[in-house]
Design a protein around this motif. Structure first.
Motif, PDB file in Angstrom:
ATOM      1  N   VAL A 299       0.650   2.014 -12.815  1.00  0.00           N
ATOM      2  CA  VAL A 299      -0.644   2.558 -11.897  1.00  0.00           C
ATOM      3  C   VAL A 299      -1.896   1.881 -12.316  1.00  0.00           C
ATOM      4  CG1 VAL A 299       0.280   4.954 -11.502  1.00  0.00           C
ATOM      5  CG2 VAL A 299      -1.247   4.724 -13.713  1.00  0.00           C
TER       6      VAL A 299
ATOM      7  N   HIS B 268      -6.053   2.187 -13.415  1.00  0.00           N
ATOM      8  CA  HIS B 268      -7.198   2.895 -13.664  1.00  0.00           C
ATOM      9  C   HIS B 268      -8.387   2.096 -13.625  1.00  0.00           C
ATOM     10  CE1 HIS B 268      -5.281   6.375 -15.930  1.00  0.00           C
ATOM     11  NE2 HIS B 268      -4.836   6.323 -14.560  1.00  0.00           N
ATOM     12  N   TYR B 269      -9.498   2.720 -13.294  1.00  0.00           N
ATOM     13  CA  TYR B 269     -10.702   1.939 -13.011  1.00  0.00           C
ATOM     14  C   TYR B 269     -12.032   2.250 -14.000  1.00  0.00           C
ATOM     15  CZ  TYR B 269      -7.661   1.078  -8.869  1.00  0.00           C
ATOM     16  OH  TYR B 269      -6.975   0.753  -8.222  1.00  0.00           O
TER      17      TYR B 269
ATOM     18  N   ARG C  12      -1.749  -2.293  -5.479  1.00  0.00           N
ATOM     19  CA  ARG C  12      -2.328  -0.883  -5.894  1.00  0.00           C
ATOM     20  C   ARG C  12      -3.687  -0.867  -5.662  1.00  0.00           C
ATOM     21  NH1 ARG C  12       1.043   2.469  -5.736  1.00  0.00           N
ATOM     22  NH2 ARG C  12      -0.708   3.503  -4.750  1.00  0.00           N
TER      23      ARG C  12
ATOM     24  N   GLN D 294      -4.915  -0.742  -2.093  1.00  0.00           N
ATOM     25  CA  GLN D 294      -4.401   0.763  -1.617  1.00  0.00           C
ATOM     26  C   GLN D 294      -5.357   1.745  -1.936  1.00  0.00           C
ATOM     27  OE1 GLN D 294      -0.476   1.510  -1.916  1.00  0.00           O
ATOM     28  NE2 GLN D 294       0.297   0.149  -0.709  1.00  0.00           N
ATOM     29  N   ASP D 295      -5.606   1.839  -3.453  1.00  0.00           N
ATOM     30  CA  ASP D 295      -6.460   2.799  -3.912  1.00  0.00           C
ATOM     31  C   ASP D 295      -7.937   2.729  -3.492  1.00  0.00           C
ATOM     32  OD1 ASP D 295      -4.101   3.757  -5.581  1.00  0.00           O
ATOM     33  OD2 ASP D 295      -5.178   2.611  -7.512  1.00  0.00           O
ATOM     34  N   LEU D 296      -8.137   1.795  -3.214  1.00  0.00           N
ATOM     35  CA  LEU D 296      -9.731   1.562  -2.892  1.00  0.00           C
ATOM     36  C   LEU D 296     -10.132   1.180  -1.435  1.00  0.00           C
ATOM     37  CD1 LEU D 296     -11.063   0.154  -6.354  1.00  0.00           C
ATOM     38  CD2 LEU D 296     -10.724   2.403  -5.630  1.00  0.00           C
TER      39      LEU D 296
ATOM     40  N   ALA E  95      -8.800   7.409 -12.929  1.00  0.00           N
ATOM     41  CA  ALA E  95      -7.634   7.417 -12.118  1.00  0.00           C
ATOM     42  C   ALA E  95      -8.551   6.871 -10.743  1.00  0.00           C
ATOM     43  CB  ALA E  95      -6.823   8.618 -11.777  1.00  0.00           C
ATOM     44  N   ALA E  96      -7.913   6.572  -9.768  1.00  0.00           N
ATOM     45  CA  ALA E  96      -8.638   6.049  -8.569  1.00  0.00           C
ATOM     46  C   ALA E  96      -9.592   7.136  -7.964  1.00  0.00           C
ATOM     47  CB  ALA E  96      -7.475   5.737  -7.407  1.00  0.00           C
ATOM     48  N   ASP E  97      -8.926   8.412  -7.802  1.00  0.00           N
ATOM     49  CA  ASP E  97      -9.858   9.312  -6.980  1.00  0.00           C
ATOM     50  C   ASP E  97     -11.046   9.790  -8.028  1.00  0.00           C
ATOM     51  OD1 ASP E  97      -8.174   9.414  -4.897  1.00  0.00           O
ATOM     52  OD2 ASP E  97      -7.186  11.247  -5.564  1.00  0.00           O
TER      53      ASP E  97
END
Ligand code: C2E
Ligand code: MG
Ligand code: MG
Length: 524
Positions: A279, A281-282, A335, A338-340, A502-504
């Motif tokens: 996964v 992370h940002y 990933r 897709q996430d952002l 995490a993305a959200d």
């Protein structure tokens, strides 16, 4: 499968691998020994049957001779002829001649008194009658086998039928098809003899190994004591032990090798990639002047099936060494996009930076993969920055070429961990760069009077001189942030602002810390 269950499975398999060959070989050698014993018994039964056939053939020949020669009357010549034939045929003990239903004379002379003829116990297809228990007039305690045809009979000692040399522990015998014994070695189990008389067979029960052969109305059988037979094959089975141990050792070695392969970091990484256990992370990147968030650095994380997180410092070097880095970079790109993608659409000034390794920069594979992912999700290339460490520029020509193409496509490029690698100043000047990220070790030195603290102003001046934006990494204290802002550093990231999210959570952080319009302009 978790590491623990692999280790447990490997131990179980190793134990099985150690025990199984010994067990299987012991079983096979036992079966082989029993099978060879059974075929020996079948051979003995066959020999006994042949002996019966030879004896019956001799008797038949003698009876046919007497019949053909037409002897009767018990004359001296008749008796002498019978005696001569008895002496000629080793299996025959005596020949008799019947008048009416009484025995008139034998090969030993005329019979005194009344010895009645007995009915035959069984009759062979050619009319030869067999009396299984005849007690001769001369020695009534003896039991003879009598074969009769017409008016003569011949007497045979039943023991002659099994008169073959056999090993101790083997019972040999002959019986009628109805299960009536004709002769058997002493001690043979009568129930088993009856059973063997029914048909030709080869087999074993709990106490015996046996074989029987059938010809005409007669069965010959051989029986061996099972325990004795097994004891005699023990040596043969012991001889198999070294082979069993060797097979065990090879199998255990194989299990250990396979489990080590399976547990090797490369193999684990390979499986994790296929299972999609990574996964991203940002970590927010903030604009130092206003404190607003301008984007994030994408930092890959490996979450193992047991829930444990593995930091990239542990698996990125393994991925680089084993050639799996290309697949990992592909997954990170996919990933991130897709996430952002959703957030990018509403936040055109937001960016994310993706880390590249030396292998990625050398192959340039990341570029088409990135372009395809961005096109699929409708994200502008300007929203994706690329970070390359100084080590990534060892092959300066190809790395520079690929990054130049990336910049031409609209991406911004930063040199990561600046100051920790081998970049020369001339190289820095020639590279297609937009930003420079100052490594955390220099930031840590700010305000501590450490030697590295002296370098920071020069790095900042250098970046300014080359027209590069500056991102300070690992900012943890407000004092560090104040110093950097005052020195003209534009951006920072670090725990002072936020750890990687995490993305959200990052999207929520970004929306809560949008940059001021002035900062937006400067980034864009
Ligand atoms: P990096 O690119 O220099 O990433 C910054 C690292 O510093 C990150 O560690 C980040 O979590 C950590 N960090 C940020 N702020 C602070 C702070 O205030 N204090 C402290 N103590 N640490 C801070 P992380 O995530 O463990 O990443 C380590 C390295 O792994 C990264 O260094 C980068 O070189 C590599 N990496 C991470 N993700 C990727 C990736 O997707 N691809 C490639 N090729 N490399 C990656
Ligand atoms: Mg980085
Ligand atoms: Mg860095």
């Amino acid at each position: 499968m978790s590491r623990r269950s692999i280790v447990v499975t490997a131990i179980l398999l190793a134990v099985l691998a150690a025990v199984l060959p010994l067990f299987v070989l012991s079983h096979i050698s036992r079966q082989r020994a029993l099978a060879s014993e059974q075929s020996r018994l079948a051979h003995e039964a066959e020999r006994a049957l042949q002996r019966v056939q030879v004896t019956v053939a001799q008797a038949r020949r003698v009876l046919e001779t007497l019949e053909r020669e037409g002897w009767s009357g018990c004359s001296d010549a008749h008796v002498a002829r019978m005696r001569a034939l008895t002496l000629d045929a080793p299996a025959i003990e005596e020949i008799g001649f019947f008048e009416g239903d009484r025995l008139a004379c034998t090969s030993w002379g005329v019979v005194d008194g009344h010895v009645p003829a007995q009915p035959s116990d069984l009759e062979l297809p050619d009319g030869l009658g067999i009396d299984l228990e005849l007690h001769p007039a001369a020695s009534p305690s003896a039991t003879m086998l009598a074969l009769r045809r017409d008016r003569h009979n011949v007497l045979v000692k039943p023991e002659r039928l099994v008169d073959v040399i056999i090993d101790p522990g083997i019972w040999l015998g002959v019986a009628t098809r109805t299960g009536r014994p004709i002769v058997a070695s002493p001690g043979a189990d009568p129930a088993l003899v009856a059973r063997l008389s029914r048909a030709a067979t080869t087999g074993a029960d709990e106490r015996h190994l046996f074989a029987s052969r059938v010809e005409g109305g007669v069965v010959a059988f051989a029986i061996a004591d099972r325990a004795q037979a097994e004891a005699s094959t023990a040596a043969e089975r012991r001889a198999m032990v070294p082979l069993g141990l060797l097979a065990s050792a090879v199998l255990v070695g194989l299990v250990v090798w396979l489990s080590r392969q399976r547990l090797s970091p490369q193999r684990e990484l390979d499986i994790a990639l296929r299972r999609g256990e990574f996964v991203v992370h940002y970590q927010p990147v903030v604009e130092l002047a206003g404190g607003g968030c301008v984007g994030a650095e994408a930092l890959v994380r490996w979450q193992r099936p047991d829930g444990a997180w593995v930091p990239p410092n542990l698996f990125i070097p393994v991925a680089e060494r084993s050639g799996l880095i290309a697949a990992l970079t592909d997954q990170v790109i996919e990933r991130v996009v897709q996430d952002l993608a959703g957030a990018f659409a509403g936040e055109p000034s937001m960016h994310v930076s993706i880390n590249l390794c030396a292998g990625d920069l050398h192959s340039g594979r990341f570029l088409p993969v990135l372009e395809a992912a961005l096109a699929r999700h409708g994200v502008a290339p300007s929203q994706v920055w690329l970070e390359a460490t100084e080590r990534g520029f060892i092959d300066t020509a190809s790395a520079g070429g690929h990054l130049a193409r990336a910049r031409a496509a609209g991406h911004r490029v930063a040199i990561d961990d600046f100051g920790t690698g081998y970049s020369s100043l001339s190289m820095l000047e020639s590279l297609p760069l937009d930003a420079l990220k100052i490594d955390k070790s220099f930031i840590d030195a700010i305000g501590r009077g450490a030697a590295t603290g002296v370098v920071i102003p020069h790095v900042i001046n250098l970046a300014h001189g080359l027209g590069l934006d500056i991102v300070a990494e690992g900012v943890e204290a407000p004092g560090q942030a104040a110093y950097l802002a005052q020195a003209g550093v534009q951006y920072a990231q670090g725990w002072l602002y936020s750890p990687a999210l995490a993305a959200d959570d990052f999207i929520a952080y970004y929306r809560a810390h949008r940059p001021s319009p002035r900062a937006v302009q400067s980034v864009a």
